[in-house]
Design a protein around this motif. Sequence first.
Motif, short mmCIF file in Angstrom:
data_model
loop_
_atom_site.label_atom_id
_atom_site.label_comp_id
_atom_site.label_asym_id
_atom_site.label_seq_id
_atom_site.Cartn_x
_atom_site.Cartn_y
_atom_site.Cartn_z
N ALA A 21 46.34 -70.31 -3.59
CA ALA A 21 45.26 -69.53 -2.99
C ALA A 21 44.46 -68.79 -4.05
O ALA A 21 43.25 -68.61 -3.93
CB ALA A 21 45.83 -68.54 -1.98
N GLN A 22 45.12 -68.35 -5.10
CA GLN A 22 44.48 -67.58 -6.14
C GLN A 22 45.21 -67.83 -7.46
O GLN A 22 46.43 -67.80 -7.50
CB GLN A 22 44.57 -66.10 -5.78
N VAL A 23 44.45 -68.10 -8.52
CA VAL A 23 45.04 -68.34 -9.83
C VAL A 23 44.35 -67.42 -10.84
O VAL A 23 43.12 -67.38 -10.90
CB VAL A 23 44.87 -69.82 -10.27
N PHE A 24 45.15 -66.70 -11.59
CA PHE A 24 44.64 -65.82 -12.65
C PHE A 24 45.02 -66.44 -13.98
O PHE A 24 46.15 -66.89 -14.15
CB PHE A 24 45.27 -64.43 -12.55
N VAL A 25 44.08 -66.43 -14.92
CA VAL A 25 44.35 -66.90 -16.27
C VAL A 25 44.05 -65.74 -17.21
O VAL A 25 42.94 -65.22 -17.23
CB VAL A 25 43.49 -68.14 -16.63
N VAL A 26 45.06 -65.35 -17.99
CA VAL A 26 44.96 -64.19 -18.88
C VAL A 26 44.87 -64.67 -20.32
O VAL A 26 45.72 -65.43 -20.79
CB VAL A 26 46.17 -63.25 -18.69
N ASP A 27 43.84 -64.23 -21.01
CA ASP A 27 43.64 -64.56 -22.43
C ASP A 27 42.60 -63.57 -22.95
O ASP A 27 42.12 -62.72 -22.20
CB ASP A 27 43.16 -66.01 -22.58
N LYS A 28 42.22 -63.71 -24.21
CA LYS A 28 41.14 -62.87 -24.74
C LYS A 28 39.97 -63.69 -25.26
O LYS A 28 38.94 -63.15 -25.64
CB LYS A 28 41.66 -61.93 -25.84
N GLU A 29 40.12 -65.00 -25.25
CA GLU A 29 39.07 -65.89 -25.75
C GLU A 29 38.09 -66.21 -24.62
O GLU A 29 38.45 -66.86 -23.64
CB GLU A 29 39.67 -67.17 -26.32
N ALA A 30 36.84 -65.75 -24.78
CA ALA A 30 35.83 -65.90 -23.72
C ALA A 30 35.59 -67.35 -23.31
O ALA A 30 35.43 -67.65 -22.13
CB ALA A 30 34.52 -65.24 -24.16
N ASP A 31 35.56 -68.26 -24.29
CA ASP A 31 35.29 -69.66 -23.95
C ASP A 31 36.42 -70.28 -23.13
O ASP A 31 36.17 -71.06 -22.20
CB ASP A 31 35.01 -70.49 -25.20
N GLY A 50 43.61 -54.11 -18.61
CA GLY A 50 45.03 -54.40 -18.49
C GLY A 50 45.26 -55.45 -17.42
O GLY A 50 44.84 -55.27 -16.28
N PRO A 51 45.89 -56.57 -17.78
CA PRO A 51 46.09 -57.62 -16.78
C PRO A 51 46.92 -57.16 -15.59
O PRO A 51 46.65 -57.56 -14.46
CB PRO A 51 46.78 -58.75 -17.54
N SER A 52 47.89 -56.29 -15.82
CA SER A 52 48.73 -55.80 -14.72
C SER A 52 47.89 -55.07 -13.69
O SER A 52 48.02 -55.31 -12.48
CB SER A 52 49.81 -54.87 -15.25
N GLU A 53 47.01 -54.19 -14.15
CA GLU A 53 46.18 -53.42 -13.24
C GLU A 53 45.20 -54.31 -12.48
O GLU A 53 45.01 -54.18 -11.28
CB GLU A 53 45.42 -52.32 -14.00
N GLU A 54 44.54 -55.22 -13.20
CA GLU A 54 43.54 -56.07 -12.57
C GLU A 54 44.17 -57.02 -11.55
O GLU A 54 43.66 -57.18 -10.45
CB GLU A 54 42.78 -56.87 -13.64
N ILE A 55 45.30 -57.62 -11.90
CA ILE A 55 45.95 -58.55 -10.98
C ILE A 55 46.55 -57.81 -9.79
O ILE A 55 46.48 -58.26 -8.65
CB ILE A 55 46.98 -59.41 -11.72
N SER A 56 47.11 -56.63 -10.04
CA SER A 56 47.66 -55.83 -8.95
C SER A 56 46.57 -55.45 -7.96
O SER A 56 46.76 -55.54 -6.74
CB SER A 56 48.33 -54.57 -9.51
N GLY A 60 46.23 -56.74 -3.86
CA GLY A 60 46.58 -55.64 -2.97
C GLY A 60 47.89 -54.96 -3.35
O GLY A 60 48.58 -54.41 -2.50
N GLY A 61 48.24 -55.04 -4.62
CA GLY A 61 49.46 -54.40 -5.11
C GLY A 61 50.72 -55.22 -4.96
O GLY A 61 51.79 -54.82 -5.40
N SER A 62 50.61 -56.40 -4.34
CA SER A 62 51.82 -57.19 -4.10
C SER A 62 52.21 -58.08 -5.27
O SER A 62 53.34 -58.53 -5.34
CB SER A 62 51.65 -58.05 -2.84
N GLY A 63 51.32 -58.35 -6.19
CA GLY A 63 51.63 -59.22 -7.32
C GLY A 63 51.50 -60.69 -6.97
O GLY A 63 51.15 -61.05 -5.84
#
Length: 129
Positions: A21-31, A50-56, A60-63
């Motif tokens: 339903a939702q996929v997050f990809v965490v990195d620092k490279e814009a491309d 902070g990836p934890s804050e943004e993904i939380s 809705g806080g569930s992870g």
Amino acid sequence: MFGAGPVGLMAAHSAMLRGAAQVFVVDKEADRLALAETMGATGVDFSRTGPSEEISAATGGSGVDCGIEAVGYQAHDAAGQEHPEMVLDRLVDVVRSTGRVGVVGVSLPEDPGRGCSRGAGSGGGLGLA
């Protein structure tokens, strides 16, 4: 997905194909993050937020149900300092307590390239026993 290299992007693409339903990809490279977003994933630039804050906040806080570590021992912070434990620590923060964690990044007790001017290992390669 923590790490938007080839393995992380393939894992994200596979998750999308399998109906996540939702996929997050965490990195620092814009491309790399832009490429993840073309697949429908949400890019998270850890050098800006902070990836934890943004993904939380986005969940809705569930992870998340499942997290993939696709970085390994070469993980480094936004300032360029190497922190092999950083990705797993952050991943545990975003995966819900009943979730799953997959580790595909190469993790070693010691960086094989540390103290070597040629790169990974004294012979330019990485040997596993």
